[in-house]
Design a protein around this motif. Structure first.
Motif, mmCIF file in Angstrom:
data_model
loop_
_atom_site.group_PDB
_atom_site.id
_atom_site.type_symbol
_atom_site.label_atom_id
_atom_site.label_comp_id
_atom_site.label_asym_id
_atom_site.label_seq_id
_atom_site.Cartn_x
_atom_site.Cartn_y
_atom_site.Cartn_z
ATOM 1 N N ALA A 8 18.421 38.746 -27.126
ATOM 2 C CA ALA A 8 17.128 38.356 -26.551
ATOM 3 C C ALA A 8 16.121 38.060 -27.661
ATOM 4 C CB ALA A 8 16.609 39.474 -25.644
ATOM 5 N N TRP A 9 15.208 37.134 -27.384
ATOM 6 C CA TRP A 9 14.234 36.745 -28.390
ATOM 7 C C TRP A 9 13.390 37.927 -28.869
ATOM 8 C CZ3 TRP A 9 13.012 33.690 -32.099
ATOM 9 C CH2 TRP A 9 11.722 33.766 -32.638
ATOM 10 N N PHE A 10 12.940 38.783 -27.948
ATOM 11 C CA PHE A 10 12.053 39.875 -28.341
ATOM 12 C C PHE A 10 12.749 40.793 -29.350
ATOM 13 C CE2 PHE A 10 14.350 42.076 -24.961
ATOM 14 C CZ PHE A 10 14.462 43.373 -25.449
ATOM 15 N N LEU B 124 3.021 32.670 -36.791
ATOM 16 C CA LEU B 124 4.323 32.516 -37.424
ATOM 17 C C LEU B 124 5.450 32.718 -36.407
ATOM 18 C CD1 LEU B 124 6.035 32.229 -40.038
ATOM 19 C CD2 LEU B 124 5.994 34.729 -40.168
ATOM 20 N N LEU B 125 5.320 33.747 -35.571
ATOM 21 C CA LEU B 125 6.364 34.033 -34.587
ATOM 22 C C LEU B 125 6.468 32.918 -33.551
ATOM 23 C CD1 LEU B 125 5.654 37.843 -34.066
ATOM 24 C CD2 LEU B 125 7.499 36.801 -35.401
ATOM 25 N N GLU B 126 5.330 32.398 -33.131
ATOM 26 C CA GLU B 126 5.335 31.279 -32.169
ATOM 27 C C GLU B 126 5.971 30.047 -32.796
ATOM 28 O OE1 GLU B 126 2.203 28.611 -29.502
ATOM 29 O OE2 GLU B 126 1.454 30.253 -30.742
ATOM 30 N N MET B 127 5.616 29.776 -34.073
ATOM 31 C CA MET B 127 6.200 28.638 -34.778
ATOM 32 C C MET B 127 7.711 28.801 -34.902
ATOM 33 S SD MET B 127 7.585 27.637 -37.911
ATOM 34 C CE MET B 127 7.144 29.024 -38.938
ATOM 35 N N MET B 128 8.151 30.019 -35.237
ATOM 36 C CA MET B 128 9.581 30.277 -35.406
ATOM 37 C C MET B 128 10.325 30.070 -34.084
ATOM 38 S SD MET B 128 11.344 33.523 -37.319
ATOM 39 C CE MET B 128 10.800 34.780 -36.143
ATOM 40 N N ARG B 129 9.730 30.565 -33.012
ATOM 41 C CA ARG B 129 10.385 30.429 -31.713
ATOM 42 C C ARG B 129 10.399 28.991 -31.223
ATOM 43 N NH1 ARG B 129 8.879 33.882 -26.218
ATOM 44 N NH2 ARG B 129 10.535 33.031 -24.918
ATOM 45 N N ASP B 130 9.249 28.311 -31.297
ATOM 46 C CA ASP B 130 9.143 26.958 -30.731
ATOM 47 C C ASP B 130 9.736 25.890 -31.643
ATOM 48 O OD1 ASP B 130 7.904 28.112 -28.596
ATOM 49 O OD2 ASP B 130 5.876 27.538 -29.186
ATOM 50 N N GLU C 291 14.677 31.714 -24.693
ATOM 51 C CA GLU C 291 14.528 33.131 -24.351
ATOM 52 C C GLU C 291 15.545 33.986 -25.096
ATOM 53 O OE1 GLU C 291 12.215 34.537 -22.515
ATOM 54 O OE2 GLU C 291 11.243 32.632 -22.038
ATOM 55 N N LYS C 292 16.668 33.351 -25.458
ATOM 56 C CA LYS C 292 17.714 34.054 -26.202
ATOM 57 C C LYS C 292 18.117 33.222 -27.418
ATOM 58 C CE LYS C 292 19.655 36.568 -22.263
ATOM 59 N NZ LYS C 292 20.888 36.878 -21.489
ATOM 60 N N VAL C 293 18.545 33.927 -28.470
ATOM 61 C CA VAL C 293 18.968 33.263 -29.698
ATOM 62 C C VAL C 293 20.469 33.475 -29.856
ATOM 63 C CG1 VAL C 293 18.698 33.127 -32.205
ATOM 64 C CG2 VAL C 293 16.734 33.716 -30.761
ATOM 65 N N SER C 294 21.191 32.388 -30.080
ATOM 66 C CA SER C 294 22.641 32.505 -30.258
ATOM 67 C C SER C 294 22.984 32.602 -31.741
ATOM 68 C CB SER C 294 23.355 31.296 -29.651
ATOM 69 O OG SER C 294 23.071 30.135 -30.396
ATOM 70 N N ARG C 295 24.089 33.224 -32.015
ATOM 71 C CA ARG C 295 24.566 33.357 -33.394
ATOM 72 C C ARG C 295 24.799 31.974 -34.019
ATOM 73 N NH1 ARG C 295 27.861 37.749 -35.469
ATOM 74 N NH2 ARG C 295 28.819 37.176 -37.459
#
Length: 459
Positions: A238-240, A266-272, A279-283
């Motif tokens: 999960a992203w969080f 920074l966190l918003e930039m990294m996510r977007d 919502e989830k980050v894959s390997r």
């Protein structure tokens, strides 16, 4: 009659003389013509500093010129001087920035560094104090840009010759090709590049890092990655959770660069910008971003690089920038895919002024790539009239035939007159039969409507 003749004769013979009229030239003040504006020739090296560092700049200039390079230097912070530095930077090979308390907190100097960055110039730093002393006084964009560049510290106005010679040698090294590995394909011909890249392009490929993450860290070979250290064999998280572990592992580095108010950015930039707002980050996605670097902190380096690019693009193209017009006017000279991709991202900026400048800038690149044209056409529906106006002019400059029906619709139907005027100007600039036909038909209809209106009035 005789007396009159005698009086005249007396005057001519040396009697009381009439006052002589002064020549017009001696009375009238000569109009001084303004001094001709000197025509500046392009220079190999541009040096930017503030007045307190004039003595050091003079030493650099003499040494670099004796090595066979042409040099342009500036220590003034007036608006006119800032514009001149910007113009000289576009054609220079290398940019030297003398960082002091004054220049590090000066917006014009910061703009120049940003322009050097996006125009793919090597940036060489001559610092008057250490990073620890100077960086806290810089804005975030400048701080991020200079954080991982090698600094040479000159505490004295009359430094040792050995140190100056070493600095000049460093400048000369930047003239050679840079072999530093990067996380993306760089500077491939625009016409040969695919419309969309799997990897983000680097805007500046000529910066040489002095350190990997902090001054005290040396290059560390990766025995594991950020993912493996924090998530083991998980294929998706999960992203969080990803966000939490990133903040934990890089807390020291982040606190050295970012204030509490900038961490959310920074966190918003990294996510977007990096992970597409997922919502989830894959390997697999993480590995694609990280690349194949053998450096332990390569993911952090990628995040820092993208943050630097985003800040510098906004620094150059925002409405308060002292180098914005120079950048827009010269985009064709230093165009590369990374800059164009960054401009396309600026079209999504919440500030309509930034969107408008980005649209105009894309037109100035001269790149007629279909994905660019399609994106600009979609911007004709923007709710801000300045943006629609800018997009029309940009499409006209690109001679985008595909956009003719859309621009024609704007000319005929937009409720703002200046936008309609921009649409007409765009069609006229295209100079292609399709656009001329639209202009001809619309003008005939307008004339006929006027005639009908006149007849109705008469009735």
């Amino acid at each position: 009659m005789g007396n009159t003749e005698n009086k005249l004769r007396a005057r001519n013979d040396g009697g009381a003389s009439e006052p002589k009229l002064q020549s017009v030239q001696s009375v009238e003040k000569k109009t001084e013509l303004p001094a001709p504006v000197p025509i500046l020739q392009p220079a190999d090296i541009v040096i930017s500093a503030t007045q307190g560092d004039e003595a050091l700049v003079a030493i650099f200039k003499t040494k670099i010129q004796s090595a066979g390079y042409s040099v342009f230097s500036n220590t003034s912070t007036t608006d006119e001087a800032a514009k001149t530095v910007g113009k000289m930077l576009v054609d220079a090979k290398t940019f030297i920035f003398v960082v002091s308390e004054e220049s590090g907190s000066n917006n014009k100097c910061s703009d120049q560094v940003s322009l050097a960055y996006i125009s793919n110039k090597p940036i060489v730093i001559a610092a008057r104090k250490s990073k620890k002393e100077l960086m806290p006084k810089m804005n975030l964009g400048l701080k991020l840009t200079l954080a991982n560049i090698q600094w040479t510290v000159f505490e004295s106005d009359t430094p040792d010759d050995t140190l100056v010679n070493q600095f000049v040698q460093l400048v000369q090294q930047y003239e050679s090709p840079v072999n530093e590995s990067v996380e993306a394909v760089v500077e491939q011909p625009l016409e040969a590049a695919p419309p969309f890249q799997n990897k983000r392009m680097r805007i500046n490929t000529k910066l040489r890092s002095g350190t990997a993450v902090t001054d005290s860290d040396k290059f560390e070979v990766a025995t594991d990655t950020f993912w493996e250290r924090n998530f083991g064999d998980d294929e998706e998280i999960a992203w969080f959770r990803f966000e939490k572990e990133f903040l934990t592992e890089y807390d020291t580095q982040l606190q050295g660069l970012f204030t509490d108010e900038h961490i959310p950015w920074l966190l918003e930039m990294m996510r977007d910008d990096i992970f597409g707002g997922c919502e989830k980050v894959s390997r697999s996605h993480f590995q694609q971003v990280r690349g194949d670097s053998s450096e332990k902190h390569s993911f952090y380096k990628v995040v820092s690089q993208i943050a630097v690019e985003k800040f510098n693009m906004k620094e150059v193209f925002n409405m308060k920038s002292t180098v914005r017009l120079t950048a827009v006017e010269n985009l064709g000279k230093f165009q590369n895919l990374a800059v164009i991709e960054a401009l396309l991202r600026l079209l999504e900026d919440p500030d309509p002024n930034i969107r408008a400048v980005a649209a105009i800038s894309l037109g100035r690149t001269g790149v007629q790539e279909e994905s660019i044209i399609d994106t600009l056409i979609s911007m004709l529906k923007d709710g801000d009239r300045i943006v629609r106006q800018s997009v029309c002019l940009s499409l006209g400059a690109l001679k985008a035939k595909k956009a003719i029906p859309h621009i024609s619709n704007i000319w005929r139907n937009d409720f703002i007159s200046v936008v309609r005027d921009a649409a007409r100007t765009a069609l006229e600039k295209m100079e292609v039969p399709e656009a001329q036909e639209v202009l001809k038909v619309t003008r005939i209809l307008e004339d006929e409507i006027k005639q009908l209106e006149g007849k109705i009035v008469q009735v």
